[in-house]
Design an enzyme around this catalytic site. Structure first.
Site, PDB file in Angstrom:
ATOM      1  N   GLU A  99     -18.479 -10.427 -12.544  1.00 11.27           N
ATOM      2  CA  GLU A  99     -19.781  -9.843 -11.897  1.00 11.27           C
ATOM      3  C   GLU A  99     -19.962  -8.227 -12.621  1.00 11.27           C
ATOM      4  O   GLU A  99     -20.972  -7.861 -12.630  1.00 11.27           O
ATOM      5  CB  GLU A  99     -20.022 -10.120  -9.749  1.00 11.27           C
ATOM      6  CG  GLU A  99     -20.101 -11.011  -9.765  1.00 11.27           C
ATOM      7  CD  GLU A  99     -19.136 -12.643  -9.739  1.00 11.27           C
ATOM      8  OE1 GLU A  99     -19.255 -13.283 -10.023  1.00 11.27           O
ATOM      9  OE2 GLU A  99     -17.664 -11.900  -9.827  1.00 11.27           O
ATOM     10  N   HIS A 168     -18.633 -16.150   2.214  1.00  9.72           N
ATOM     11  CA  HIS A 168     -19.894 -16.633   1.876  1.00  9.72           C
ATOM     12  C   HIS A 168     -21.134 -16.536   2.495  1.00  9.72           C
ATOM     13  O   HIS A 168     -22.134 -17.397   2.046  1.00  9.72           O
ATOM     14  CB  HIS A 168     -20.101 -17.562   1.391  1.00  9.72           C
ATOM     15  CG  HIS A 168     -18.780 -18.436   0.228  1.00  9.72           C
ATOM     16  ND1 HIS A 168     -16.900 -18.287   0.587  1.00  9.72           N
ATOM     17  CD2 HIS A 168     -18.359 -18.759  -1.047  1.00  9.72           C
ATOM     18  CE1 HIS A 168     -16.308 -18.195  -0.765  1.00  9.72           C
ATOM     19  NE2 HIS A 168     -17.442 -18.539  -2.327  1.00  9.72           N
TER      20      HIS A 168
END
Length: 376
Positions: A99, A168
């Protein structure tokens, strides 16, 4: 049109003849209204996002999509389905699991006039790239005295899904909304998803676009206007999903659906709730919120993020500062529990807001139930 008929009749014309001449014009005038009213169709949030990306990529060759599995796999949630075949690997770029790397590349591309759309498989993974989002994207326009624009969109699922654990399930709305230089959008319906994503891609500034995984498969009615390729929604403007007079309920993303269900339950008990879909967290539509509270005199805020320093806290402060004299009851905040998201399904349910939580809060605000302090 009817006024014209009356004038012709009063001038001596035959009513039947004049009506026969006039009806074709009436039918022509009514045709667009009929087609518009019958043009509503169901569209999933997934398809709304996909069509918005497709149309903006088609309209502007500077727009490209980059992220993990967005190409060959057609997106982890199939948001980018068909885009690789249509636009090729130069504009739909599969990246390694890095990322920080591909977000930095995207910001650099935006510096040079391209319009990247960066997809995070979940916004929890944006933590790896937050330096680029905050220090590189959000602050560059100010630090360059307006000479440098950063037209980039960071998008992906945000907040709790189901059974995916604490790493998450985090809601980052208040995190990114606290940073000047960013715009933060939170769609609920297919209309929101399509109109706001188009607006985000067209915007000259960096936009954080927070979707919800559990909404991707939800279907909503959309009009012909929404389906038009030129359609977009204004950034910074909330939508009143349901008008009411007894209590204001603000919500965003998936929580809007819960707020609407709560409003239906409250209506059966004689409480007419007004539900506001925030759509935009930064800028926040303070005017719409305060106007509603000045009408209903009560406020319930709903979010799935943590309570401390949350979006609801900001809304409450805005109302206290601008509309305190209109309040007839203490404001109520409904949020996620102040703990990392549990994995066990029964504990997970307790950690995120439920419809019954909103109903209880609205009833407390309307003095229809025993206050929490008294109950304790």
């Amino acid at each position: 049109m009817l006024g014209v008929v009356r004038r012709k009749v009063s001038a001596g014309g035959s009513p039947l003849t004049i009506l026969g001449q006039t009806l074709p014009f009436l039918r022509a005038a009514a045709a667009p209204l009929r087609s518009y009213s019958s043009a509503f169709k169901e569209m999933t949030v997934r398809d709304a996002l996909n069509s918005a990306l497709d149309e903006e990529m088609s309209a502007d060759p500077r727009v490209f999509l980059m992220g993990e599995e967005v190409g060959e796999y057609q997106g982890a949630y199939k948001i980018s389905k068909g885009l690789l075949d249509k636009y090729g690997p130069d504009r739909v770029l599969d990246t390694p699991i890095t990322e920080a790397g591909f977000t930095g590349i995207g910001v650099g591309a935006a510096y040079h006039g391209l319009k990247p759309v960066i997809e995070f498989m979940t916004f929890n993974f944006s933590m790896q790239a937050i330096d680029h989002i905050i220090n590189s994207a959000a602050k560059s326009n100010y630090m360059s005295a307006g000479q440098l624009s950063v037209p980039i969109v960071f998008r992906g699922p945000n907040g709790a899904a189901a059974g995916v654990g604490a790493q998450h399930s985090h809601c980052y709305a208040s995190w990114y909304a606290s940073c000047p230089g960013l715009k933060v959008l939170t769609p609920y319906s297919s209309e929101d998803a399509r109109g706001l994503l188009k607006a985000a891609i067209r915007d000259p500034d960096p936009v954080v676009f927070l979707e919800n995984e559990l909404l991707y498969g939800e279907s909503f009615p959309v009009s012909a206007e929404v389906l038009d390729s030129s359609f977009s929604l204004p950034i910074g403007k909330a939508k009143i999903e349901k008008e009411g007079k007894d209590v204001t309920i603000t919500a965003f993303s998936k929580m809007v659906g819960l707020a609407l269900k709560a409003a239906d339950i409250l209506a059966k008990e004689g409480i007419n709730a007004e539900v506001i879909n925030l759509r935009s967290i930064r800028p926040l539509d303070r005017a719409t919120i305060n106007a509603s509270v000045r009408k209903t005199n009560r406020l319930v805020t709903v979010e799935e993020g943590f309570p401390q320093h949350g979006v609801g806290a900001e809304i409450c402060t805005s109302v206290i500062e601008e509309s305190f004299g209109y309040l007839d009851a203490p404001v109520e905040r409904i949020s996620g529990a102040d703990v990392p998201m549990p994995y066990a399904a029964n504990l997970e349910r307790m950690a995120v807001p439920q419809v019954e939580d909103i109903v209880r809060a609205a009833k407390r605000a309307c003095y229809r139930s025993v206050p929490m302090a008294a109950a304790a």
